[in-house]
Every structure is written in structure tokens, then in C-alpha cells.
Scaffold this motif. Sequence first.
Motif, PDB file in Angstrom:
ATOM      1  N   ILE A 108       1.068   0.394  11.346  1.00  0.00           N
ATOM      2  CA  ILE A 108       0.464  -0.517  10.374  1.00  0.00           C
ATOM      3  C   ILE A 108       1.587  -1.104   9.518  1.00  0.00           C
ATOM      4  CG2 ILE A 108       0.030   1.299   8.665  1.00  0.00           C
ATOM      5  CD1 ILE A 108      -2.703  -0.185   8.194  1.00  0.00           C
ATOM      6  N   ALA A 109       1.466  -2.371   9.140  1.00  0.00           N
ATOM      7  CA  ALA A 109       2.546  -3.033   8.401  1.00  0.00           C
ATOM      8  C   ALA A 109       2.951  -2.222   7.179  1.00  0.00           C
ATOM      9  CB  ALA A 109       2.113  -4.433   7.979  1.00  0.00           C
ATOM     10  N   GLY A 110       4.235  -1.963   7.064  1.00  0.00           N
ATOM     11  CA  GLY A 110       4.759  -1.225   5.915  1.00  0.00           C
ATOM     12  C   GLY A 110       4.522   0.271   5.998  1.00  0.00           C
ATOM     13  N   ASN A 111       4.040   0.768   7.149  1.00  0.00           N
ATOM     14  CA  ASN A 111       3.719   2.195   7.342  1.00  0.00           C
ATOM     15  C   ASN A 111       3.067   2.808   6.107  1.00  0.00           C
ATOM     16  OD1 ASN A 111       6.963   1.790   7.478  1.00  0.00           O
ATOM     17  ND2 ASN A 111       6.538   3.474   6.065  1.00  0.00           N
ATOM     18  N   VAL A 112       2.033   2.092   5.596  1.00  0.00           N
ATOM     19  CA  VAL A 112       1.301   2.608   4.428  1.00  0.00           C
ATOM     20  C   VAL A 112       0.124   3.459   4.899  1.00  0.00           C
ATOM     21  CG1 VAL A 112       1.972   0.690   2.958  1.00  0.00           C
ATOM     22  CG2 VAL A 112      -0.151   0.545   4.274  1.00  0.00           C
ATOM     23  N   LEU A 113      -0.416   4.236   3.957  1.00  0.00           N
ATOM     24  CA  LEU A 113      -1.422   5.237   4.317  1.00  0.00           C
ATOM     25  C   LEU A 113      -2.811   4.776   3.859  1.00  0.00           C
ATOM     26  CD1 LEU A 113      -1.444   8.014   5.639  1.00  0.00           C
ATOM     27  CD2 LEU A 113      -1.208   9.016   3.363  1.00  0.00           C
ATOM     28  N   GLY A 114      -3.537   4.047   4.722  1.00  0.00           N
ATOM     29  CA  GLY A 114      -4.897   3.641   4.398  1.00  0.00           C
ATOM     30  C   GLY A 114      -5.907   4.691   4.840  1.00  0.00           C
ATOM     31  N   ALA A 115      -7.187   4.464   4.488  1.00  0.00           N
ATOM     32  CA  ALA A 115      -8.223   5.457   4.787  1.00  0.00           C
ATOM     33  C   ALA A 115      -8.397   5.647   6.296  1.00  0.00           C
ATOM     34  CB  ALA A 115      -9.547   5.012   4.165  1.00  0.00           C
ATOM     35  N   GLU A 116      -8.439   4.562   7.058  1.00  0.00           N
ATOM     36  CA  GLU A 116      -8.621   4.683   8.511  1.00  0.00           C
ATOM     37  C   GLU A 116      -7.421   5.369   9.146  1.00  0.00           C
ATOM     38  OE1 GLU A 116      -9.011   1.981   6.754  1.00  0.00           O
ATOM     39  OE2 GLU A 116     -11.109   1.396   6.973  1.00  0.00           O
ATOM     40  N   CYS A 117      -6.257   5.043   8.613  1.00  0.00           N
ATOM     41  CA  CYS A 117      -5.020   5.649   9.100  1.00  0.00           C
ATOM     42  C   CYS A 117      -5.047   7.159   8.862  1.00  0.00           C
ATOM     43  CB  CYS A 117      -3.875   4.983   8.352  1.00  0.00           C
ATOM     44  SG  CYS A 117      -2.291   5.589   8.731  1.00  0.00           S
ATOM     45  N   LEU A 118      -5.458   7.536   7.668  1.00  0.00           N
ATOM     46  CA  LEU A 118      -5.541   8.956   7.322  1.00  0.00           C
ATOM     47  C   LEU A 118      -6.588   9.659   8.179  1.00  0.00           C
ATOM     48  CD1 LEU A 118      -4.354  11.040   5.450  1.00  0.00           C
ATOM     49  CD2 LEU A 118      -6.032  10.390   3.715  1.00  0.00           C
ATOM     50  N   GLY A 119      -7.703   8.974   8.444  1.00  0.00           N
ATOM     51  CA  GLY A 119      -8.729   9.546   9.312  1.00  0.00           C
ATOM     52  C   GLY A 119      -8.194   9.820  10.711  1.00  0.00           C
ATOM     53  N   SER A 120      -7.405   8.898  11.234  1.00  0.00           N
ATOM     54  CA  SER A 120      -6.809   9.104  12.566  1.00  0.00           C
ATOM     55  C   SER A 120      -5.882  10.310  12.562  1.00  0.00           C
ATOM     56  CB  SER A 120      -6.017   7.860  12.984  1.00  0.00           C
ATOM     57  OG  SER A 120      -6.859   6.749  13.092  1.00  0.00           O
ATOM     58  N   LEU A 121      -5.107  10.454  11.476  1.00  0.00           N
ATOM     59  CA  LEU A 121      -4.187  11.587  11.405  1.00  0.00           C
ATOM     60  C   LEU A 121      -4.942  12.907  11.228  1.00  0.00           C
ATOM     61  CD1 LEU A 121      -1.380   9.887   9.325  1.00  0.00           C
ATOM     62  CD2 LEU A 121      -1.109  10.897  11.597  1.00  0.00           C
ATOM     63  N   HIS A 122      -6.040  12.856  10.474  1.00  0.00           N
ATOM     64  CA  HIS A 122      -6.874  14.061  10.362  1.00  0.00           C
ATOM     65  C   HIS A 122      -7.380  14.478  11.731  1.00  0.00           C
ATOM     66  CE1 HIS A 122      -7.901  13.646   5.824  1.00  0.00           C
ATOM     67  NE2 HIS A 122      -6.902  14.465   6.034  1.00  0.00           N
ATOM     68  N   TYR A 123      -7.822  13.497  12.519  1.00  0.00           N
ATOM     69  CA  TYR A 123      -8.275  13.794  13.878  1.00  0.00           C
ATOM     70  C   TYR A 123      -7.152  14.479  14.671  1.00  0.00           C
ATOM     71  CZ  TYR A 123      -9.245  13.143  18.813  1.00  0.00           C
ATOM     72  OH  TYR A 123      -9.398  13.364  20.148  1.00  0.00           O
ATOM     73  N   ALA A 124      -5.965  13.895  14.591  1.00  0.00           N
ATOM     74  CA  ALA A 124      -4.851  14.432  15.379  1.00  0.00           C
ATOM     75  C   ALA A 124      -4.529  15.871  14.986  1.00  0.00           C
ATOM     76  CB  ALA A 124      -3.619  13.543  15.213  1.00  0.00           C
ATOM     77  N   ASN A 212       9.749   4.159   0.351  1.00  0.00           N
ATOM     78  CA  ASN A 212       8.381   3.955   0.828  1.00  0.00           C
ATOM     79  C   ASN A 212       8.027   4.971   1.924  1.00  0.00           C
ATOM     80  OD1 ASN A 212       5.854   2.510   1.088  1.00  0.00           O
ATOM     81  ND2 ASN A 212       6.673   1.684   2.997  1.00  0.00           N
ATOM     82  N   ALA A 213       8.972   5.248   2.812  1.00  0.00           N
ATOM     83  CA  ALA A 213       8.731   6.260   3.845  1.00  0.00           C
ATOM     84  C   ALA A 213       8.558   7.638   3.204  1.00  0.00           C
ATOM     85  CB  ALA A 213       9.886   6.270   4.851  1.00  0.00           C
ATOM     86  N   ALA A 214       9.383   7.930   2.187  1.00  0.00           N
ATOM     87  CA  ALA A 214       9.302   9.235   1.510  1.00  0.00           C
ATOM     88  C   ALA A 214       7.988   9.377   0.744  1.00  0.00           C
ATOM     89  CB  ALA A 214      10.492   9.403   0.561  1.00  0.00           C
ATOM     90  N   VAL A 215       7.581   8.315   0.049  1.00  0.00           N
ATOM     91  CA  VAL A 215       6.334   8.363  -0.727  1.00  0.00           C
ATOM     92  C   VAL A 215       5.129   8.545   0.208  1.00  0.00           C
ATOM     93  CG1 VAL A 215       4.770   6.939  -2.118  1.00  0.00           C
ATOM     94  CG2 VAL A 215       7.188   7.079  -2.723  1.00  0.00           C
ATOM     95  N   THR A 216       5.128   7.809   1.313  1.00  0.00           N
ATOM     96  CA  THR A 216       4.022   7.950   2.268  1.00  0.00           C
ATOM     97  C   THR A 216       3.984   9.364   2.838  1.00  0.00           C
ATOM     98  OG1 THR A 216       4.241   5.614   2.855  1.00  0.00           O
ATOM     99  CG2 THR A 216       2.968   6.992   4.351  1.00  0.00           C
ATOM    100  N   ALA A 217       5.153   9.913   3.168  1.00  0.00           N
ATOM    101  CA  ALA A 217       5.211  11.277   3.701  1.00  0.00           C
ATOM    102  C   ALA A 217       4.717  12.278   2.649  1.00  0.00           C
ATOM    103  CB  ALA A 217       6.643  11.609   4.130  1.00  0.00           C
ATOM    104  N   HIS A 218       5.098  12.067   1.405  1.00  0.00           N
ATOM    105  CA  HIS A 218       4.660  12.938   0.306  1.00  0.00           C
ATOM    106  C   HIS A 218       3.135  12.901   0.166  1.00  0.00           C
ATOM    107  CE1 HIS A 218       4.210  14.634  -3.683  1.00  0.00           C
ATOM    108  NE2 HIS A 218       3.711  13.494  -4.113  1.00  0.00           N
ATOM    109  N   GLU A 219       2.571  11.693   0.170  1.00  0.00           N
ATOM    110  CA  GLU A 219       1.117  11.561   0.033  1.00  0.00           C
ATOM    111  C   GLU A 219       0.395  12.153   1.241  1.00  0.00           C
ATOM    112  OE1 GLU A 219       0.522   7.418  -0.593  1.00  0.00           O
ATOM    113  OE2 GLU A 219       1.074   7.502  -2.711  1.00  0.00           O
ATOM    114  N   LEU A 220       0.943  11.913   2.397  1.00  0.00           N
ATOM    115  CA  LEU A 220       0.329  12.431   3.617  1.00  0.00           C
ATOM    116  C   LEU A 220       0.345  13.955   3.632  1.00  0.00           C
ATOM    117  CD1 LEU A 220      -0.904  11.939   6.351  1.00  0.00           C
ATOM    118  CD2 LEU A 220       1.376  11.456   7.255  1.00  0.00           C
TER     119      LEU A 220
END
Length: 293
Positions: A108-124, A212-220
Motif C-alpha cells: 500500500i502506498a507509503g506502507n501505512v497501516l490501515g484497517a484492512e491492512c491490519l485485518g490481513s496481517l491478523h489473518y496471517a 515512517n517504517a519504524a513508526v508503522t512497525a511500532h504500531e503494528l
Amino acid sequence: MDLIYRYDPFAPIETVQIPTAGDAINELVCGNNRFVGIVQRMQLRTLGADAGEPIVIPFSPVMMGLPLFQGAMPQQTPYAAVLGCSDARVPIESVFNQSFNKLFVLRIAGNVLGAECLGSLHYAVTQLRDSLKLVVVLGHSKCGAVTAAVDAYLSVTEFADIASTYPLRSLLDQIQISVRGAAHAFERFAGADIRKDPEFRTLLVTASVYLNAAVTAHELRRELRLQGGGPEVVFGVYDMETLLVQGCPALPADAESQPRLRRAPVDSHELTAYAAEVVEAVIATEKSNLTVP
Ligand SMILES: [Zn+2]
């Protein structure tokens, strides 16, 4: 120079075992090194270097993550999930030299963490937990989404033109915290006058990509812990000039000593410390003539 993919149906099949997060990191770093090595050799050949010995790559359907016999279907067994940017110049499997069924990829543009993105990762991390040992956030240099977020930050009056629609604003807003964090880190390190430097925008884009990569990883990491755990989360940035994935900007001579994929920051103190490290490294690598205290 010959690059040969060779399949011998009677040769033993080599498969890489990934039982731990450390093994997953090692395989991704080794894969990125393989990718860099082959491309660099082709580039040197273009400049007239000797062709050298052929590069022979053992190949088989199983090593590609495909069934050995027609009609069969493999079980999904990725060892890592990767959240990367949509940028066409950063195909995740190619950057890490990985084949089918190795990586669970979200782009996803900017490798940001949206709700659908997070849902996919939860599935994984829940449904594929037997094989999945690592989650990676991968930014990249010269990211267009991060550049737009930097321009929106630097030129408030033009923000409406840059982020003209709600979905686009939503995406850029997620990157703003990293841009602001990087800008403040620059001021702390080099003083407020650095904003007047003609190269400040370029420096800010570079630092913001890493942050931005570090912040996304932290939130994830935090989201996965709230959901009851999950594998280790790491992050890195793909440099489009060197082709290397690295955890912090580094001069070529220092690149080997740097961790290529870094553990997600666990709190705001680690994020702030990382921002300071990145800013110092960006100035050292991109602007060695800048006078800093
Ligand atoms: Zn990008």
C-alpha cells in the motif's frame, strides 16, 4: 555473462528451513544480498568487466514453492509477512529473492497501516502461525507518498492541493507523525536554521522514510500484542540506488556493520532515539559539509 536456472529431476531438492524469527531475518538478508550480487555483476559487465563464471541457480517446482506434479496445490506456508509500498520499483519477492509461498505480502502506498491492512496481517499471524515467524515493514528511498507528506508538512498553504481528496488526506495524515518527528529530530541535532538549508526537503524525505517504517512497525507490534501476541516485528528500508535493505542510512564502508532489519521500537523513547540516529546518519551520508554543533 551467463545466468543459468538449472533443473535436474534427479538432484536432491534443497529447501530452507525457517524455524525462528532469526532464521527468517537471515534468509531475507541473504536473499537481498543474492539479488544485489547478481544485479551488480550485470552492471559491472555492462561497464566492460569480465563475464566470469556462469551463475548457476538450482531450480525445481518445489524450490519455487510450486507443486511437483501437475494438478496438485501446495498448502500456504509463508515464513514472513511483509508490508511494503505499492511503488512498482520495489517488488517485495524480487528485492528479497524469494519465490512463491515464502512471503505473505501487503503493498500500500507509503506502507501505512490501515484497517484492512491490519485485518490481513491478523489473518496471517493467526491462520498461518505454524509457518509464519516474522512480520516486516519495508519502506523505500524516494517514496512518493512520503515525499507528498513532507511537501504537505513544509507548505501548509498548499496542503489542500497536495491532499485534494479524503482518501489521499487519510493516507498522508498517517505519515505526518513521522515527518514531524524527523523534522524535530533535525532541529534538535542541527538547530532550527537547518530548515533554511536548500537541501532540507531532500534530507527530510530520506529521514522520514526510515522513521515512517519504524513508526508503522511500532504500531503494528502494539496492535498484534493487543490481539494476543504474534511473531516478532522488524523494519527496514530498500535503497533504490544500492538495492540494499538497511535499518539505518549508512555510508558504503559502514553498511556491513549495520543491522539490515531492525526490531520494531517498543515505546516512544526508542522511537525518539531512532529518529536521532537516523537524522545524524542522513546528515553524515548526504550532507557531510553541513556545519552542526
Ligand atoms: Zn513508496
